[in-house]
Scaffold this active site. Structure first.
Site, short mmCIF file in Angstrom:
data_model
loop_
_atom_site.label_atom_id
_atom_site.label_comp_id
_atom_site.label_asym_id
_atom_site.label_seq_id
_atom_site.Cartn_x
_atom_site.Cartn_y
_atom_site.Cartn_z
N CYS A 68 10.75 9.03 30.52
CA CYS A 68 10.72 7.91 31.69
C CYS A 68 11.54 6.83 31.04
CB CYS A 68 9.39 7.51 31.98
SG CYS A 68 9.34 6.33 33.34
N CYS A 72 7.09 0.65 30.23
CA CYS A 72 5.72 0.01 30.39
C CYS A 72 5.04 0.08 28.87
CB CYS A 72 5.06 1.14 31.46
SG CYS A 72 5.92 1.12 33.06
N CYS A 75 2.55 2.93 28.14
CA CYS A 75 2.55 4.40 28.60
C CYS A 75 3.08 5.28 27.45
CB CYS A 75 3.49 4.23 29.71
SG CYS A 75 3.53 6.02 30.51
N CYS A 114 -4.00 14.66 42.71
CA CYS A 114 -3.09 13.54 42.47
C CYS A 114 -2.16 14.11 41.68
CB CYS A 114 -3.87 12.53 42.02
SG CYS A 114 -2.81 11.07 41.73
N CYS A 145 -2.52 13.32 46.88
CA CYS A 145 -1.88 12.08 46.35
C CYS A 145 -0.81 12.25 45.70
CB CYS A 145 -2.97 11.35 45.62
SG CYS A 145 -2.58 9.80 45.10
N CYS A 205 -2.90 3.69 47.53
CA CYS A 205 -3.73 3.60 46.32
C CYS A 205 -3.00 2.85 45.26
CB CYS A 205 -3.90 5.08 45.90
SG CYS A 205 -4.69 5.19 44.03
N ARG A 277 -11.89 3.34 42.14
CA ARG A 277 -11.90 4.43 41.20
C ARG A 277 -12.29 3.91 39.66
NH1 ARG A 277 -7.84 6.87 42.68
NH2 ARG A 277 -8.85 7.87 44.38
N1 SAM Z 1 5.96 6.73 36.84
C1 SAM Z 1 5.04 6.50 37.97
C2 SAM Z 1 4.48 5.03 37.91
O1 SAM Z 1 4.49 4.29 37.09
O2 SAM Z 1 4.36 4.50 39.05
C3 SAM Z 1 3.62 7.28 38.23
C4 SAM Z 1 2.72 7.64 36.97
S1 SAM Z 1 2.22 6.13 35.80
C5 SAM Z 1 1.47 6.86 34.65
C6 SAM Z 1 0.77 5.70 36.93
C7 SAM Z 1 -0.32 4.70 36.20
O3 SAM Z 1 -1.01 5.12 35.38
C8 SAM Z 1 0.34 3.52 35.65
O4 SAM Z 1 0.75 2.72 36.73
C9 SAM Z 1 -0.73 2.80 35.02
O5 SAM Z 1 -1.55 1.91 35.87
C10 SAM Z 1 -1.55 4.20 34.67
N2 SAM Z 1 -1.45 4.36 33.05
C11 SAM Z 1 -0.47 4.86 32.56
N3 SAM Z 1 -0.73 4.96 31.18
C12 SAM Z 1 -1.98 4.60 30.86
C13 SAM Z 1 -2.61 4.14 29.93
N4 SAM Z 1 -2.54 4.57 28.71
N5 SAM Z 1 -3.90 3.85 30.12
C14 SAM Z 1 -4.47 3.33 31.43
N6 SAM Z 1 -3.81 3.65 32.56
C15 SAM Z 1 -2.47 3.95 32.39
C1 DTB Z 2 -3.90 5.73 37.88
O1 DTB Z 2 -4.07 4.44 38.10
N1 DTB Z 2 -4.48 6.05 36.95
C2 DTB Z 2 -3.91 7.58 36.57
C3 DTB Z 2 -3.10 7.75 37.78
N2 DTB Z 2 -3.31 6.49 38.63
C4 DTB Z 2 -1.77 8.38 37.89
C5 DTB Z 2 -2.94 7.83 35.46
C6 DTB Z 2 -3.89 7.43 34.23
C7 DTB Z 2 -2.95 7.97 32.96
C8 DTB Z 2 -3.69 7.57 31.57
C9 DTB Z 2 -2.81 7.92 30.61
C10 DTB Z 2 -2.31 9.44 30.47
O2 DTB Z 2 -3.15 10.06 30.68
O3 DTB Z 2 -1.00 9.62 30.17
FE1 SF4 Z 3 7.27 5.53 33.41
FE2 SF4 Z 3 4.81 5.45 32.34
FE3 SF4 Z 3 5.81 3.42 33.44
FE4 SF4 Z 3 5.42 5.34 35.02
S1 SF4 Z 3 3.81 4.04 33.77
S2 SF4 Z 3 6.95 4.09 35.12
S3 SF4 Z 3 5.42 7.07 33.67
S4 SF4 Z 3 6.79 4.49 31.56
#
Ligand code: SAM
Ligand code: DTB
Ligand code: SF4
Length: 341
Positions: A68, A72, A75, A114, A145, A205, A277
């Site tokens: 990506c 973030c 992530c 989702c 979703c 959501c 959630r």
């Molecule tokens: N890339 C898209 C975005 O960021 O909108 C969709 C997927 S992203 C992984 C969705 C959400 O997962 C993020 O906004 C964040 O709130 C949550 N998330 C991602 N990594 C996480 C982590 N290590 N711990 C907790 N929540 C996480």
């Molecule tokens: C949300 O708020 N949490 C989910 C879903 N929306 C997409 C993602 C959690 C991701 C946790 C870290 C991972 O598994 O990479």
């Molecule tokens: Fe990309 Fe992860 Fe950020 Fe979603 S949360 S935009 S997958 S870096």
């Protein structure tokens, strides 16, 4: 600590005002309540609009993992941390594989599927497959979703016309702390996508993450953003940070679980009709903390042994906890109209 907010238990059926004008101080005052008063009030409000012994089960799938362009800091999927996380990027999954996996999730008991992609926003060339995934999963009788990053007007309309039930896009944290976490897209851009989704008539959501080294006022600020939207999000995921090795947040100290429960409780009180959630982080959470989250008004979980790239409790472990607590999975309830105010 002296609590400035008083909980009035004279009328247990007193309906809370549905508000969109919360101040930071009012929210901080809720957070500062004695724990028992806060959880009691959250459970009281919860019972007015939700079945306290039912929990909705959503299952996640990563339809496009890693690589990506966003940065973030929490992530695992950002290309920026690839050298240290070692996570390889994949292509978008084939439609049939996604539908087959959804079928398995349904057989396992999930009612909502989702689908998440590690994108800044979807590419137009991917939209036909995305639409086919929505249609295929809906045909199974599941709620759908998607979380694909930012959307433009045309993409939003196509998703709406395909019958997508929910679009997930998190604000992640307070507006003030946001810039410490993500530099590649702005808070306002996130709010713009949420507005598009809402205007198109899809269920919104949106939630965030706690335990990212934020201050208590940032947790309050995040909930203030969500509750002060013109409509409360229909679904509010509260994630406990999963500290993924190789990300900048790898070594952060874990947030006190009671502070996590408080966040759920305050979300429930501020957004009484929304689904709240209990999202990422359950793998590292005790059964007792999870039970407190349900007591504090969590009405949904992510179910299935995988989140996107990290582990979630196994189904039988969750069902054992449900049995101990007398909780039942909620039946499918695809909402035709947004129910939150
Ligand atoms: N890339 C898209 C975005 O960021 O909108 C969709 C997927 S992203 C992984 C969705 C959400 O997962 C993020 O906004 C964040 O709130 C949550 N998330 C991602 N990594 C996480 C982590 N290590 N711990 C907790 N929540 C996480
Ligand atoms: C949300 O708020 N949490 C989910 C879903 N929306 C997409 C993602 C959690 C991701 C946790 C870290 C991972 O598994 O990479
Ligand atoms: Fe990309 Fe992860 Fe950020 Fe979603 S949360 S935009 S997958 S870096």
């Amino acid at each position: 600590m002296n609590a400035p907010v008083k909980i009035d238990t004279t009328d247990m059926n007193q309906e809370p005002e549905i508000r969109h004008d919360w101040t930071k101080q009012e929210i901080m005052d809720l957070f500062a309540l004695p724990f028992m008063d806060l959880v009691f009030e959250a459970q009281r409000v919860h019972r007015l609009y939700h079945n306290p012994n039912q929990v909705q089960l959503s299952q996640l799938i990563s339809i496009k993992t890693g690589g990506c362009a966003e940065d973030c800091s929490y992530c695992s999927q950002s290309a920026k941390y690839k050298k240290t996380t070692g996570l390889d990027a994949t292509k978008l999954m084939e439609v049939q594989r996604v539908v087959d996996a959804a079928k398995k999730a349904k057989e396992g008991g999930a009612t909502r599927y989702c689908m998440g992609a590690a994108w800044t926003s979807p590419k137009d060339r991917d939209m036909d497959s995305i639409i086919a995934m929505v249609e295929g999963v809906k045909d199974l009788g599941m709620e759908t979703c998607m979380t694909l990053g930012m959307l433009d007007d045309e993409q939003t309309l196509r998703l709406k016309n395909a019958g997508l039930d929910y679009y997930n896009h998190n604000v992640d944290t307070s507006e003030e702390y946001y810039k410490e976490i993500i530099t590649t897209r702005s808070y306002q851009e996130r709010l713009d996508t949420l507005e598009r989704v809402r205007n198109a008539g899809m269920n919104v959501c949106s939630g965030g993450i706690v335990g990212m080294g934020e201050k208590p006022e940032d947790r309050a600020g995040m909930l203030m953003t969500l509750a002060n939207l013109p409509h409360h999000p229909d679904s509010v995921p509260i994630n406990m940070l999963v500290a993924v090795p190789g990300t900048p947040m790898e070594h952060l100290e874990r947030l006190d679980p009671f502070e996590f429960v408080r966040t759920i409780a305050v979300a429930r009180i501020m957004m009484p009709k929304s689904e709240v959630r209990l999202s990422a982080g359950r793998q590292e959470m005790s059964e007792e903390t999870q039970a407190f989250c349900f007591m504090a008004g969590a009405s949904s979980i992510f179910y299935g042994e995988q989140l996107l790239t990290t582990a979630n409790p196994e189904n039988n472990k969750d069902m054992m906890l449900f049995n101990k607590l007398g909780l039942k999975p909620a039946e499918v309830n695809a909402k035709k109209e947004c129910h939150a105010k």
